[in-house]
Design a protein around this motif. Structure first.
Motif, PDB file in Angstrom:
ATOM      1  N   MET A 178       0.846  -1.185   0.000  1.00  0.00           N
ATOM      2  CA  MET A 178       0.000   0.000   0.000  1.00  0.00           C
ATOM      3  C   MET A 178       0.889   1.247   0.000  1.00  0.00           C
ATOM      4  SD  MET A 178      -3.069   1.038   2.663  1.00  0.00           S
ATOM      5  CE  MET A 178      -3.573  -0.655   2.819  1.00  0.00           C
ATOM      6  N   LYS A 179       0.600   2.181  -0.905  1.00  0.00           N
ATOM      7  CA  LYS A 179       1.379   3.409  -1.012  1.00  0.00           C
ATOM      8  C   LYS A 179       1.014   4.369   0.120  1.00  0.00           C
ATOM      9  CE  LYS A 179       3.167   2.157  -4.963  1.00  0.00           C
ATOM     10  NZ  LYS A 179       4.544   1.653  -4.998  1.00  0.00           N
ATOM     11  N   VAL A 180       2.002   5.168   0.527  1.00  0.00           N
ATOM     12  CA  VAL A 180       1.778   6.122   1.620  1.00  0.00           C
ATOM     13  C   VAL A 180       2.174   7.520   1.171  1.00  0.00           C
ATOM     14  CG1 VAL A 180       2.394   6.813   3.964  1.00  0.00           C
ATOM     15  CG2 VAL A 180       2.214   4.383   3.393  1.00  0.00           C
ATOM     16  N   LYS A 181       1.231   8.454   1.341  1.00  0.00           N
ATOM     17  CA  LYS A 181       1.526   9.871   1.133  1.00  0.00           C
ATOM     18  C   LYS A 181       1.431  10.585   2.472  1.00  0.00           C
ATOM     19  CE  LYS A 181      -0.498  13.986  -0.985  1.00  0.00           C
ATOM     20  NZ  LYS A 181      -1.710  14.298  -0.227  1.00  0.00           N
ATOM     21  N   ILE A 182       2.475  11.344   2.799  1.00  0.00           N
ATOM     22  CA  ILE A 182       2.447  12.214   3.979  1.00  0.00           C
ATOM     23  C   ILE A 182       2.149  13.612   3.462  1.00  0.00           C
ATOM     24  CG2 ILE A 182       3.740  13.129   5.945  1.00  0.00           C
ATOM     25  CD1 ILE A 182       3.674  10.185   6.299  1.00  0.00           C
ATOM     26  N   CYS A 183       1.029  14.175   3.897  1.00  0.00           N
ATOM     27  CA  CYS A 183       0.579  15.466   3.372  1.00  0.00           C
ATOM     28  C   CYS A 183       0.836  16.575   4.391  1.00  0.00           C
ATOM     29  CB  CYS A 183      -0.903  15.399   3.020  1.00  0.00           C
ATOM     30  SG  CYS A 183      -1.405  16.739   1.905  1.00  0.00           S
ATOM     31  N   GLY A 184       0.841  17.816   3.871  1.00  0.00           N
ATOM     32  CA  GLY A 184       1.016  18.968   4.741  1.00  0.00           C
ATOM     33  C   GLY A 184       2.464  19.220   5.116  1.00  0.00           C
ATOM     34  N   ILE A 185       3.391  18.910   4.191  1.00  0.00           N
ATOM     35  CA  ILE A 185       4.813  19.149   4.441  1.00  0.00           C
ATOM     36  C   ILE A 185       5.080  20.654   4.355  1.00  0.00           C
ATOM     37  CG2 ILE A 185       7.153  18.805   3.542  1.00  0.00           C
ATOM     38  CD1 ILE A 185       6.035  16.288   4.871  1.00  0.00           C
ATOM     39  N   THR A 186       5.760  21.196   5.375  1.00  0.00           N
ATOM     40  CA  THR A 186       6.036  22.636   5.406  1.00  0.00           C
ATOM     41  C   THR A 186       7.520  22.960   5.563  1.00  0.00           C
ATOM     42  OG1 THR A 186       5.737  22.738   7.807  1.00  0.00           O
ATOM     43  CG2 THR A 186       3.774  23.160   6.432  1.00  0.00           C
ATOM     44  N   ASN A 187       8.356  21.930   5.759  1.00  0.00           N
ATOM     45  CA  ASN A 187       9.780  22.195   5.980  1.00  0.00           C
ATOM     46  C   ASN A 187      10.601  20.982   5.548  1.00  0.00           C
ATOM     47  OD1 ASN A 187      10.368  20.460   8.587  1.00  0.00           O
ATOM     48  ND2 ASN A 187       8.418  21.517   8.945  1.00  0.00           N
ATOM     49  N   LEU A 188      11.879  21.215   5.313  1.00  0.00           N
ATOM     50  CA  LEU A 188      12.762  20.165   4.798  1.00  0.00           C
ATOM     51  C   LEU A 188      12.957  19.038   5.807  1.00  0.00           C
ATOM     52  CD1 LEU A 188      14.650  19.115   2.587  1.00  0.00           C
ATOM     53  CD2 LEU A 188      16.487  20.486   3.618  1.00  0.00           C
ATOM     54  N   GLU A 189      13.083  19.371   7.076  1.00  0.00           N
ATOM     55  CA  GLU A 189      13.291  18.332   8.094  1.00  0.00           C
ATOM     56  C   GLU A 189      12.159  17.307   8.075  1.00  0.00           C
ATOM     57  OE1 GLU A 189      14.105  17.903  12.904  1.00  0.00           O
ATOM     58  OE2 GLU A 189      13.009  19.642  12.163  1.00  0.00           O
ATOM     59  N   ASP A 190      10.914  17.790   8.044  1.00  0.00           N
ATOM     60  CA  ASP A 190       9.769  16.873   8.002  1.00  0.00           C
ATOM     61  C   ASP A 190       9.765  16.053   6.723  1.00  0.00           C
ATOM     62  OD1 ASP A 190       8.951  17.825  10.441  1.00  0.00           O
ATOM     63  OD2 ASP A 190       7.220  18.940   9.676  1.00  0.00           O
ATOM     64  N   ASP A 234      12.435  13.375   7.062  1.00  0.00           N
ATOM     65  CA  ASP A 234      12.002  12.383   8.065  1.00  0.00           C
ATOM     66  C   ASP A 234      10.916  11.473   7.487  1.00  0.00           C
ATOM     67  OD1 ASP A 234      13.774  13.273   9.983  1.00  0.00           O
ATOM     68  OD2 ASP A 234      12.289  14.438  11.107  1.00  0.00           O
ATOM     69  N   ALA A 235      10.002  12.047   6.704  1.00  0.00           N
ATOM     70  CA  ALA A 235       8.933  11.254   6.086  1.00  0.00           C
ATOM     71  C   ALA A 235       9.521  10.235   5.106  1.00  0.00           C
ATOM     72  CB  ALA A 235       7.943  12.169   5.362  1.00  0.00           C
ATOM     73  N   ILE A 236      10.501  10.669   4.338  1.00  0.00           N
ATOM     74  CA  ILE A 236      11.150   9.771   3.378  1.00  0.00           C
ATOM     75  C   ILE A 236      11.908   8.666   4.113  1.00  0.00           C
ATOM     76  CG2 ILE A 236      12.936   9.642   1.596  1.00  0.00           C
ATOM     77  CD1 ILE A 236      12.030  12.570   0.855  1.00  0.00           C
ATOM     78  N   ASP A 237      12.641   9.050   5.154  1.00  0.00           N
ATOM     79  CA  ASP A 237      13.374   8.052   5.948  1.00  0.00           C
ATOM     80  C   ASP A 237      12.426   7.018   6.559  1.00  0.00           C
ATOM     81  OD1 ASP A 237      15.784   9.209   5.371  1.00  0.00           O
ATOM     82  OD2 ASP A 237      15.979  10.265   7.292  1.00  0.00           O
ATOM     83  N   ALA A 238      11.232   7.471   6.914  1.00  0.00           N
ATOM     84  CA  ALA A 238      10.238   6.564   7.499  1.00  0.00           C
ATOM     85  C   ALA A 238       9.652   5.619   6.452  1.00  0.00           C
ATOM     86  CB  ALA A 238       9.121   7.363   8.167  1.00  0.00           C
ATOM     87  N   GLY A 239       9.790   5.982   5.152  1.00  0.00           N
ATOM     88  CA  GLY A 239       9.310   5.101   4.088  1.00  0.00           C
ATOM     89  C   GLY A 239       8.184   5.648   3.236  1.00  0.00           C
ATOM     90  N   ALA A 240       7.912   6.958   3.311  1.00  0.00           N
ATOM     91  CA  ALA A 240       6.835   7.548   2.508  1.00  0.00           C
ATOM     92  C   ALA A 240       7.151   7.449   1.018  1.00  0.00           C
ATOM     93  CB  ALA A 240       6.615   9.002   2.897  1.00  0.00           C
TER      94      ALA A 240
END
Length: 196
Positions: A1-13, A16-22
């Motif tokens: 299942m694909k995962v999108k993390i929405c509402g990104i406002t800064n590079l750190e997040d 971190d989202a990519i490192d988590a597997g987004a």
């Protein structure tokens, strides 16, 4: 299942989202949202992302000219479009897009054609409120081209195991507060997706 993390406002997040597997990152170009980001600020983040990560721009009731220009300025690969007021002419959009269905009932979901669609709970503020959809609305419906959004978090993802959704979209469920992600919540969320 694909995962999108929405509402990104800064590079750190974003990182971190990519490192988590987004698989995809969402950037909100709706200026009334607490997660709004200026297109050129989004571009600065996108320029620092590793390859193979999808960038998705969220738009609410905007004409083609605005969507096309922001996608260029912010380097968005796909436009995710809420078009309740039919501002958008999808036939002449320059960018790839996915429509958002803000479902109020099972009947709304039953009308979905054989296209990829993001299904979210109807809220007046256009998402990001953590409101959940009733999963029974999806019973006996082919969900293989549907991305589910609204009220998802690491604790309730197991409930999706029987539905074969293409993907999930999360924003408030992985936040420390509006506009700022929580690294551990993102890790827990994607781990829970992978266990479905």
């Amino acid at each position: 299942m694909k995962v999108k993390i929405c509402g990104i406002t800064n590079l750190e997040d974003a990182l971190d989202a990519i490192d988590a597997g987004a698989d995809a990152l969402g950037f909100v170009f709706y200026d009334k949202s607490p997660r709004y980001i200026d297109p050129f600020e989004a571009r600065k983040i996108v320029d620092k992302l590793p390859p193979f990560i999808q960038t998705i721009g969220l738009f609410v009731n905007e004409p083609n000219s605005f969507i096309n220009q922001v996608c260029i300025n912010a380097k968005m690969q796909t436009a995710q479009i809420i078009d309740d007021d039919t501002f958008t002419d999808f036939k002449t959009l320059d960018s790839r897009y996915i429509k958002v269905l803000r479902a109020k009932s099972k009947a709304d979901i039953e009308k979905v054609e054989d296209n990829y669609v993001l299904v979210d709970a109807f809220v007046e503020s256009f998402g990001g409120e953590g409101k959940r959809l009733a999963l029974e609305w999806f019973k006996d419906i082919d969900c293989s081209k549907m991305i589910l959004a609204g009220g998802l978090n690491a604790d309730n993802l197991k409930e999706l195991s029987d539905f074969n959704f293409y993907g999930v979209d999360v924003s408030s469920g992985v936040e420390a507060h509006k506009g700022k992600k929580d690294k551990q919540k993102m890790i827990n969320f994607i781990k829970a997706v992978n266990e479905i």
